[in-house]
Each structure stands twice: as C-alpha cells, then as structure tokens.
Design an enzyme around this catalytic site. Structure first.
Site, PDB file in Angstrom:
ATOM      1  N   LYS A   1      21.952  -6.831   8.853  1.00 12.15           N
ATOM      2  CA  LYS A   1      22.646  -8.003   9.379  1.00 12.15           C
ATOM      3  C   LYS A   1      22.706  -9.128   8.346  1.00 12.15           C
ATOM      4  O   LYS A   1      23.737  -9.787   8.179  1.00 12.15           O
ATOM      5  CB  LYS A   1      21.928  -8.489  10.647  1.00 12.15           C
ATOM      6  CG  LYS A   1      22.441  -9.814  11.196  1.00 12.15           C
ATOM      7  CD  LYS A   1      21.633 -10.250  12.416  1.00 12.15           C
ATOM      8  CE  LYS A   1      22.089 -11.625  12.912  1.00 12.15           C
ATOM      9  NZ  LYS A   1      21.316 -12.048  14.111  1.00 12.15           N
TER      10      LYS A   1
ATOM     11  N   ARG B   1      -3.626  -8.287   2.534  1.00 11.71           N
ATOM     12  CA  ARG B   1      -3.075  -7.162   1.791  1.00 11.71           C
ATOM     13  C   ARG B   1      -2.034  -7.625   0.789  1.00 11.71           C
ATOM     14  O   ARG B   1      -1.913  -7.057  -0.300  1.00 11.71           O
ATOM     15  CB  ARG B   1      -2.493  -6.132   2.755  1.00 11.71           C
ATOM     16  CG  ARG B   1      -3.575  -5.288   3.420  1.00 11.71           C
ATOM     17  CD  ARG B   1      -3.088  -4.487   4.596  1.00 11.71           C
ATOM     18  NE  ARG B   1      -1.947  -3.647   4.287  1.00 11.71           N
ATOM     19  CZ  ARG B   1      -1.360  -2.848   5.183  1.00 11.71           C
ATOM     20  NH1 ARG B   1      -1.828  -2.793   6.415  1.00 11.71           N
ATOM     21  NH2 ARG B   1      -0.325  -2.113   4.851  1.00 11.71           N
TER      22      ARG B   1
ATOM     23  N   SER C   1       2.778  -7.661   6.825  1.00 12.60           N
ATOM     24  CA  SER C   1       2.377  -8.546   7.920  1.00 12.60           C
ATOM     25  C   SER C   1       0.959  -9.069   7.749  1.00 12.60           C
ATOM     26  O   SER C   1       0.536  -9.985   8.452  1.00 12.60           O
ATOM     27  CB  SER C   1       2.490  -7.816   9.260  1.00 12.60           C
ATOM     28  OG  SER C   1       1.631  -6.675   9.274  1.00 12.60           O
ATOM     29  N   ASN C   2       0.228  -8.478   6.807  1.00 14.50           N
ATOM     30  CA  ASN C   2      -1.178  -8.836   6.581  1.00 14.50           C
ATOM     31  C   ASN C   2      -1.301  -9.665   5.301  1.00 14.50           C
ATOM     32  O   ASN C   2      -1.128  -9.134   4.206  1.00 14.50           O
ATOM     33  CB  ASN C   2      -2.017  -7.557   6.472  1.00 14.50           C
ATOM     34  CG  ASN C   2      -3.502  -7.835   6.393  1.00 14.50           C
ATOM     35  OD1 ASN C   2      -3.934  -8.769   5.734  1.00 14.50           O
ATOM     36  ND2 ASN C   2      -4.289  -7.003   7.064  1.00 14.50           N
TER      37      ASN C   2
ATOM     38  N   ASP D   1       5.889 -10.690   9.271  1.00 11.98           N
ATOM     39  CA  ASP D   1       5.629  -9.829  10.419  1.00 11.98           C
ATOM     40  C   ASP D   1       6.964  -9.398  11.030  1.00 11.98           C
ATOM     41  O   ASP D   1       7.732 -10.220  11.514  1.00 11.98           O
ATOM     42  CB  ASP D   1       4.802 -10.587  11.457  1.00 11.98           C
ATOM     43  CG  ASP D   1       4.390  -9.708  12.640  1.00 11.98           C
ATOM     44  OD1 ASP D   1       4.785  -8.519  12.667  1.00 11.98           O
ATOM     45  OD2 ASP D   1       3.687 -10.201  13.531  1.00 11.98           O
TER      46      ASP D   1
ATOM     47  N   SER E   1       0.848  -1.193   0.000  1.00  9.75           N
ATOM     48  CA  SER E   1       0.000   0.000   0.000  1.00  9.75           C
ATOM     49  C   SER E   1       0.879   1.236   0.000  1.00  9.75           C
ATOM     50  O   SER E   1       2.090   1.171   0.239  1.00  9.75           O
ATOM     51  CB  SER E   1      -0.945   0.023   1.211  1.00  9.75           C
ATOM     52  OG  SER E   1      -0.208   0.145   2.418  1.00  9.75           O
TER      53      SER E   1
ATOM     54  N   SER F   1      12.284   7.325   6.526  1.00  8.85           N
ATOM     55  CA  SER F   1      12.099   8.052   7.782  1.00  8.85           C
ATOM     56  C   SER F   1      10.956   9.038   7.594  1.00  8.85           C
ATOM     57  O   SER F   1       9.892   8.658   7.127  1.00  8.85           O
ATOM     58  CB  SER F   1      13.398   8.752   8.188  1.00  8.85           C
ATOM     59  OG  SER F   1      13.230   9.447   9.412  1.00  8.85           O
TER      60      SER F   1
END
Length: 271
Positions: free
Chosen positions: A144, A51, A47-48, A76, A25, A162
C-alpha cells in the site's frame, strides 16, 4: 597503467538503500549481512527493541568500516489496530533518516512464532493473531505504501517470505490454516507484482532452516528434530541462514525477476 577487471555483477547492490523487516535474527539477519558485504546501506527492524540494538551492534562489529551504513528501528507489525500506521511510520523514518527513497525491502518477520493449537478449537479472532498479521497482512500494508517511499522502476524490489508448507502441508491441527496463508502469499506476490510494476515483487519459500524460531524448544528436542527432518532432505541437513540469503540477493539483483516464487528447501518438497 594496469588494466582493471570489470565489476558488472559485484556492484549491483552497491549504494542501495535496503530495509530488512525482521532483520535482527535468522534469515533476515543473514540478508542484512550479505547486503552490507555487497555495499548496501542497511536498516533492520523488529518488534523487540533489544533485538534491534543487539543486531545493529553485531553488524557494526562485523563490518567496522561500514558501521555508518547500519541503522535499526523498532516496529511492531503484529497488531491489527496499529499495523497500517506502523508500517507507514517505518518506511517514512527510513527515508527521512537516510535522506533517500528505499531501493529494496525484504520481509522476513515471523510474528513471534508459529500458530499453535487445533483447528477445532480456533475462532476467527484466534487465527488473525500476531503471526498472521506480521506474515500475511503486513506485506499488504507494505504494498500500500511502497509507491510513496520506494524508488520506482525495476531496480527496486520487494521480497516476501513464505515456506515449504505452501506446497507440502505438515500433519497437525493447524495444517489448514498455516498452509492457507503460506500458499496465499504466492498469489499475493503475483498480484503485487502486477499492482506495483515496474517495481518488482518476489517470494522466497524456505524449507527447514536453523533459526532462533526453534530456540524455545528444549535443546534435546531441537537437535533431534534437526537430525530427523534434516535427514529427509536431499541435502541431508537443515538449511543455514547464510545459504538462504542467496535467494533473497537474487531477488534483489535480478532486474528481470518479478512475480516469482523461489524454493530453497534442500529438496524436501520432492521427497
């Protein structure tokens, strides 16, 4: 035989393997669209799962000739206990399913909303919730694991997100916390550029932009805020995701750009 124009600039993303974390989105979805238009293979994550499915379907419908270049996975990144493993698992799955290393990662995931409340009522556990895990600590876990799953060299990049609050805190009970993490991403970007060189790392700092982040607000409140805040920008409007996507494209395509922070806020930081 007719001559052909050169395409030195048009094809910089052609065939690139692009992962957009938070690409279902808003700004992330616009970056996914733009990357497809420039010929990339695109994976979006959220995470959805609903979506993810919806975004993949919309991208494939918009670019039917390139629908085999679109993938999407649930991931997630909002829980401290599973953040490291989930980030690694996402990168590993993209590499396994595409059969090649990742060239560009764009991180626009928002963590389910903004921090709410008052500083006087917050403890460390409240501060280190889902939004902060997703927006601040997830990029560290990305750095990482990047050397293992991303292509080496300056053709590859990570672009973080940001916000204008890094330079211009908003009044309110959460200004200290929100601005601290937003500004911290500027330093993180510079450090990651050093740590991951010659891979490139950059940061985009959006201002007010019309995304689903504001959908929970009542329509009248949302439209009133857009009119009021948009009127204070030099461009006299809210930003559009398709405009801001251009800054992310620049971060991916400019192989001489690293450790940089790009503002795209309609000039609101100047007024």
């Amino acid at each position: 035989m007719s001559a052909h124009d050169q395409e030195k600039y048009l094809n910089k993303l052609k065939g690139a393997n692009v992962l957009v974390i938070g690409g279902t989105s808003g700004i992330g979805f616009a970056v996914a669209e733009a990357s497809l238009e420039y010929g990339a293979f695109v994976t979006v994550s959220s995470s959805n799962p609903e979506r993810v499915h919806k975004a993949v379907a919309e991208l494939q419908a918009a670019y039917p000739s390139r629908k085999d270049r679109v993938k999407g996975y649930e991931c997630d990144l909002g829980e401290q206990a599973t953040l490291d493993a989930n980030m690694r698992g996402l990168l590993e799955r993209v590499v396994d399913d595409t059969g090649r290393k990742i060239d560009h990662v764009v991180h626009t995931a928002g963590g389910g909303g903004l921090l709410e409340g008052k500083l006087a009522e917050m403890g460390p556990g409240d501060i280190l919730g889902q939004p902060v895990m997703t927006r601040f600590f997830a990029p560290l876990m990305l750095a990482k694991h990047a050397p293992e799953y991303m292509s080496p060299g300056p053709r590859s990049s990570i672009t973080l997100t940001s916000g204008v609050i890094a330079m211009r805190p908003m009044r309110g009970g959460m200004a200290s916390i929100q601005s601290a993490f937003a500004a911290g991403l500027i330093g993180m970007t510079k450090g990651m550029a050093m740590d991951l060189a010659p891979m490139r790392v950059n940061l985009v700092l959006p201002g007010p932009v019309d995304t689903p982040l504001y959908d929970p607000l009542p329509e009248a409140v949302r439209e009133g805020m857009k009119a009021q805040v948009g009127g204070t920008t030099l461009t006299k409007r809210f930003g559009r995701p398709e405009d801001l996507a251009e800054s992310y494209l620049a971060c991916m395509k400019d192989e001489n750009l690293t450790g940089a922070s790009l503002e795209t806020n309609g000039g609101i930081s100047l007024v």
